[in-house]
Design a protein around this motif. Structure first.
Motif, PDB file in Angstrom:
ATOM      1  N   VAL A  51      39.003  50.973  58.085  1.00  0.00           N
ATOM      2  CA  VAL A  51      38.030  49.967  57.647  1.00  0.00           C
ATOM      3  C   VAL A  51      37.784  50.111  56.146  1.00  0.00           C
ATOM      4  N   VAL A  52      37.595  51.340  55.688  1.00  0.00           N
ATOM      5  CA  VAL A  52      37.358  51.582  54.265  1.00  0.00           C
ATOM      6  C   VAL A  52      38.525  51.049  53.443  1.00  0.00           C
ATOM      7  N   GLN A  53      39.739  51.318  53.884  1.00  0.00           N
ATOM      8  CA  GLN A  53      40.910  50.824  53.160  1.00  0.00           C
ATOM      9  C   GLN A  53      40.953  49.291  53.157  1.00  0.00           C
ATOM     10  N   ASP A  54      40.617  48.686  54.303  1.00  0.00           N
ATOM     11  CA  ASP A  54      40.555  47.213  54.370  1.00  0.00           C
ATOM     12  C   ASP A  54      39.522  46.663  53.394  1.00  0.00           C
ATOM     13  N   VAL A  55      38.390  47.332  53.324  1.00  0.00           N
ATOM     14  CA  VAL A  55      37.325  46.879  52.417  1.00  0.00           C
ATOM     15  C   VAL A  55      37.800  46.966  50.973  1.00  0.00           C
ATOM     16  N   LEU A  56      38.416  48.093  50.618  1.00  0.00           N
ATOM     17  CA  LEU A  56      38.903  48.257  49.241  1.00  0.00           C
ATOM     18  C   LEU A  56      39.937  47.187  48.892  1.00  0.00           C
ATOM     19  N   LEU A  57      40.843  46.908  49.823  1.00  0.00           N
ATOM     20  CA  LEU A  57      41.845  45.860  49.580  1.00  0.00           C
ATOM     21  C   LEU A  57      41.189  44.485  49.454  1.00  0.00           C
ATOM     22  N   THR A  58      40.225  44.216  50.316  1.00  0.00           N
ATOM     23  CA  THR A  58      39.528  42.937  50.259  1.00  0.00           C
ATOM     24  C   THR A  58      38.757  42.798  48.952  1.00  0.00           C
ATOM     25  N   LEU A  59      38.053  43.858  48.563  1.00  0.00           N
ATOM     26  CA  LEU A  59      37.322  43.809  47.294  1.00  0.00           C
ATOM     27  C   LEU A  59      38.275  43.519  46.134  1.00  0.00           C
ATOM     28  N   HIS A  60      39.420  44.150  46.174  1.00  0.00           N
ATOM     29  CA  HIS A  60      40.395  43.920  45.104  1.00  0.00           C
ATOM     30  C   HIS A  60      40.893  42.471  45.134  1.00  0.00           C
ATOM     31  N   ARG A  61      41.192  41.989  46.321  1.00  0.00           N
ATOM     32  CA  ARG A  61      41.736  40.643  46.469  1.00  0.00           C
ATOM     33  C   ARG A  61      40.736  39.558  46.089  1.00  0.00           C
ATOM     34  N   VAL A  62      39.458  39.759  46.394  1.00  0.00           N
ATOM     35  CA  VAL A  62      38.461  38.703  46.154  1.00  0.00           C
ATOM     36  C   VAL A  62      37.523  39.025  44.992  1.00  0.00           C
ATOM     37  N   ARG A  63      37.886  40.003  44.166  1.00  0.00           N
ATOM     38  CA  ARG A  63      36.996  40.429  43.080  1.00  0.00           C
ATOM     39  C   ARG A  63      36.642  39.291  42.126  1.00  0.00           C
ATOM     40  N   ALA A  64      37.509  38.319  41.986  1.00  0.00           N
ATOM     41  CA  ALA A  64      37.228  37.191  41.088  1.00  0.00           C
ATOM     42  C   ALA A  64      36.103  36.306  41.619  1.00  0.00           C
ATOM     43  N   THR A  65      35.799  36.406  42.916  1.00  0.00           N
ATOM     44  CA  THR A  65      34.738  35.572  43.484  1.00  0.00           C
ATOM     45  C   THR A  65      33.350  36.169  43.283  1.00  0.00           C
ATOM     46  N   TYR A  66      33.306  37.432  42.859  1.00  0.00           N
ATOM     47  CA  TYR A  66      32.008  38.065  42.634  1.00  0.00           C
ATOM     48  C   TYR A  66      31.352  37.450  41.397  1.00  0.00           C
ATOM     49  N   HIS A  67      30.067  37.136  41.519  1.00  0.00           N
ATOM     50  CA  HIS A  67      29.312  36.566  40.398  1.00  0.00           C
ATOM     51  C   HIS A  67      28.351  37.631  39.881  1.00  0.00           C
ATOM     52  N   PRO A  68      28.505  38.049  38.607  1.00  0.00           N
ATOM     53  CA  PRO A  68      27.710  39.154  38.055  1.00  0.00           C
ATOM     54  C   PRO A  68      26.193  38.935  38.060  1.00  0.00           C
ATOM     55  N   ALA A  69      25.740  37.712  38.264  1.00  0.00           N
ATOM     56  CA  ALA A  69      24.300  37.469  38.320  1.00  0.00           C
ATOM     57  C   ALA A  69      23.705  37.930  39.659  1.00  0.00           C
ATOM     58  N   ARG A  70      24.551  38.187  40.635  1.00  0.00           N
ATOM     59  CA  ARG A  70      24.095  38.624  41.955  1.00  0.00           C
ATOM     60  C   ARG A  70      24.321  40.134  42.088  1.00  0.00           C
ATOM     61  N   PRO A  71      23.529  40.816  42.904  1.00  0.00           N
ATOM     62  CA  PRO A  71      23.717  42.260  43.085  1.00  0.00           C
ATOM     63  C   PRO A  71      25.073  42.579  43.719  1.00  0.00           C
ATOM     64  N   PHE A  72      25.803  43.462  43.095  1.00  0.00           N
ATOM     65  CA  PHE A  72      27.128  43.840  43.588  1.00  0.00           C
ATOM     66  C   PHE A  72      27.037  44.496  44.961  1.00  0.00           C
ATOM     67  N   THR A  73      26.046  45.348  45.152  1.00  0.00           N
ATOM     68  CA  THR A  73      25.960  46.109  46.399  1.00  0.00           C
ATOM     69  C   THR A  73      25.861  45.191  47.608  1.00  0.00           C
ATOM     70  N   ALA A  74      25.056  44.160  47.532  1.00  0.00           N
ATOM     71  CA  ALA A  74      24.909  43.239  48.663  1.00  0.00           C
ATOM     72  C   ALA A  74      26.222  42.526  48.961  1.00  0.00           C
ATOM     73  N   TRP A  75      26.925  42.132  47.919  1.00  0.00           N
ATOM     74  CA  TRP A  75      28.217  41.457  48.073  1.00  0.00           C
ATOM     75  C   TRP A  75      29.220  42.400  48.739  1.00  0.00           C
ATOM     76  N   MET A  76      29.263  43.635  48.266  1.00  0.00           N
ATOM     77  CA  MET A  76      30.176  44.629  48.809  1.00  0.00           C
ATOM     78  C   MET A  76      29.829  44.955  50.263  1.00  0.00           C
ATOM     79  N   VAL A  77      28.551  45.101  50.560  1.00  0.00           N
ATOM     80  CA  VAL A  77      28.115  45.440  51.917  1.00  0.00           C
ATOM     81  C   VAL A  77      28.483  44.324  52.894  1.00  0.00           C
TER      82      VAL A  77
END
Length: 189
Positions: free
Chosen positions: A53-79
């Motif tokens: 699961v951790v590896q899947d999360v890391l891959l997903t975070l890498h794949r969708v990192r461009a969708t993260y908006h810095p105005a929002r808390p990163f932790t909630a997005w990651m969780v």
């Protein structure tokens, strides 16, 4: 480092990583790894499966990192991503029984269990995100996510039939996607 400081740090690291700073990106991934392992171990009982699961999360975070908006808390997005990847690993019959599945010893991050951190972040983000919504658009995600009610139980409380509740959830999710700057269409998570 307290929760707010950690979230501010991770948000800044992710923002710098989006600007192309690979060293910062590697630092962010090193720092979030124990947090992700705590979440995965809360959701998936088997240690090897939790590591997957951790590896899947890391891959997903890498794949969708461009969708993260810095105005929002990163932790909630990651969780949110970690939670979805954990649920993807569970057998369908075990996914939503009130989320009362045996999880073993609670993993602590900064003195709080991952489950407590996750619940608080999800509640905080959902309340903030739905604050401008009215009627069924606000009711649907609050009943389904905050109170963890199945649609059949949420229906009488919302005074909506199940199909209307599903429709309200769909429109609420579209509104949230727009609010968070996500592209239209299905999500990658």
């Amino acid at each position: 480092m307290d929760r707010d400081d950690r979230n501010a740090r991770w948000t800044a690291l992710m923002s710098a990583a989006q600007d192309g700073d690979s060293g910062t990106y590697e630092q962010l991934l090193r720092e979030i790894l124990p947090f992700l392992r705590a979440i995965a171990s809360q959701r998936v009982r088997d240690a090897a499966e939790a590591e997957d699961v951790v590896q899947d999360v890391l891959l997903t975070l890498h794949r969708v990192r461009a969708t993260y908006h810095p105005a929002r808390p990163f932790t909630a997005w990651m969780v949110a991503i970690a939670e979805q990847r954990s649920l993807d690993r569970l057998p369908r019959r075990a996914r939503w029984p009130g989320r009362k599945m045996p999880t073993g010893a609670a993993s602590n991050v900064a003195g709080r269990s991952a489950k407590e951190i996750l619940a608080a972040l999800v509640r905080q983000e959902l309340h903030a995100a739905t604050s401008g919504m009215t009627g069924s658009q606000a009711t649907a995600p609050r009943l389904a996510e905050l109170e963890e009610l199945p649609l059949a139980e949420a229906s009488p409380r919302s005074r909506l039939v199940v199909s209307a509740l599903k429709g309200a959830m769909h429109w609420a999710l579209l509104t949230l996607r727009k609010r968070f700057g996500a592209k239209e269409g299905p999500t990658s998570t």
